[in-house]
Design a protein around this motif. Structure first.
Motif, PDB file in Angstrom:
ATOM      1  N   VAL A 165       0.834  -1.200   0.000  1.00  0.00           N
ATOM      2  CA  VAL A 165       0.000   0.000   0.000  1.00  0.00           C
ATOM      3  C   VAL A 165       0.872   1.255   0.000  1.00  0.00           C
ATOM      4  O   VAL A 165       0.619   2.220  -0.739  1.00  0.00           O
ATOM      5  N   VAL A 166       1.913   1.259   0.823  1.00  0.00           N
ATOM      6  CA  VAL A 166       2.826   2.409   0.870  1.00  0.00           C
ATOM      7  C   VAL A 166       3.503   2.613  -0.476  1.00  0.00           C
ATOM      8  O   VAL A 166       3.598   3.737  -0.982  1.00  0.00           O
ATOM      9  N   GLY A 168       2.465   1.586  -3.482  1.00  0.00           N
ATOM     10  CA  GLY A 168       1.502   2.034  -4.483  1.00  0.00           C
ATOM     11  C   GLY A 168       1.082   3.479  -4.278  1.00  0.00           C
ATOM     12  O   GLY A 168       0.812   4.198  -5.245  1.00  0.00           O
ATOM     13  N   GLY A 169       1.027   3.920  -3.031  1.00  0.00           N
ATOM     14  CA  GLY A 169       0.594   5.289  -2.770  1.00  0.00           C
ATOM     15  C   GLY A 169       1.636   6.330  -3.122  1.00  0.00           C
ATOM     16  O   GLY A 169       1.299   7.436  -3.572  1.00  0.00           O
ATOM     17  N   ILE A 170       2.905   6.000  -2.946  1.00  0.00           N
ATOM     18  CA  ILE A 170       3.970   6.985  -3.168  1.00  0.00           C
ATOM     19  C   ILE A 170       4.496   6.983  -4.600  1.00  0.00           C
ATOM     20  O   ILE A 170       5.074   7.974  -5.053  1.00  0.00           O
ATOM     21  N   THR A 171       4.277   5.896  -5.331  1.00  0.00           N
ATOM     22  CA  THR A 171       4.838   5.781  -6.679  1.00  0.00           C
ATOM     23  C   THR A 171       4.368   6.874  -7.637  1.00  0.00           C
ATOM     24  O   THR A 171       5.192   7.450  -8.363  1.00  0.00           O
ATOM     25  N   SER A 173       3.510   9.965  -7.077  1.00  0.00           N
ATOM     26  CA  SER A 173       4.182  11.222  -6.734  1.00  0.00           C
ATOM     27  C   SER A 173       5.645  11.208  -7.168  1.00  0.00           C
ATOM     28  O   SER A 173       6.171  12.204  -7.675  1.00  0.00           O
TER      29      SER A 173
END
Length: 206
Positions: A165-166, A168-171, A173
């Motif tokens: 999840v981390v 996928g969320g930061i990619t 940006s």
């Protein structure tokens, strides 16, 4: 566009000298350092051209002034991305100076890293790589701490899911930030940190 001197000041004019306007970083796409260098050169060139005589010791000074003027004209052409006609303040001769061609980049490099640095600005490798290394270390420590805590307190699959999840969320940006000249160094470091951290996450989980 012509680079010439008027009343001891550097000016940029259209073809033939019309619409001349003084070099100003607020109205032209050049930096304040370049504008200051142009005006300093114009003052020196005005003084030299008014006192030098053919065959005397001032001939060397006029040569230096002309050479410096061509160097500054090249910087102006690079900053503005257009050809500049340099008018020698001593001889009155004009020469067209084209902007330097950027180093060729592959299509893959352009898509990954965006446009190259602005003309005339060196790539800050030392500072940039230092920032990247620092950000990478922070990301590795943060992800491993999260995965280790979840694996110890709950189970390994939850730690694996949280890491995914981390990531996928930061990619998204990081993908957008790769084109920003300064922020991209942090983006590269974070991307490298995620890749390294995943090695540790898999070791922790399995």
């Amino acid at each position: 566009m012509e680079l010439r001197i008027r009343e001891g000041r550097a000016v940029l004019a259209g073809p033939g000298g019309e619409s001349a306007r003084e070099v100003d970083p607020h109205s032209l796409a050049i930096g304040s350092d370049l504008a200051q260098a142009l005006h300093e050169w114009a003052r020196v060139a005005s003084a030299v051209s008014s006192t030098a005589r053919p065959g005397d010791a001032g001939a060397e000074a006029t040569s230096v002034v002309s050479q410096r003027g061509r160097q500054l004209a090249l910087r102006v052409a690079a900053a503005m991305g257009t050809s500049v006609r340099f008018v020698d303040p001593v001889s009155g001769d004009g020469v067209v100076i084209d902007p330097p061609k950027p180093a060729p980049r592959s299509e893959l490099a352009r898509r990954l890293f965006g446009t190259p640095d602005p003309a005339g600005e060196p790539t800050p490798w030392l500072t940039g790589l230092t920032i990247s290394a620092f950000v990478a270390a922070v990301v590795v420590v943060a992800m491993l701490a999260l995965a280790n805590t979840l694996a110890r307190e709950t189970n390994g699959w939850l730690a694996l899911l949280a890491s995914a999840v981390v990531t996928g969320g930061i990619t998204p940006s990081l993908w957008l930030a790769r084109r920003v000249p300064i922020v991209r160094w942090a983006s590269f470091g974070a991307a490298a940190g995620i890749v390294i951290a995943w090695i540790g996450v898999l070791i922790v989980v399995f």
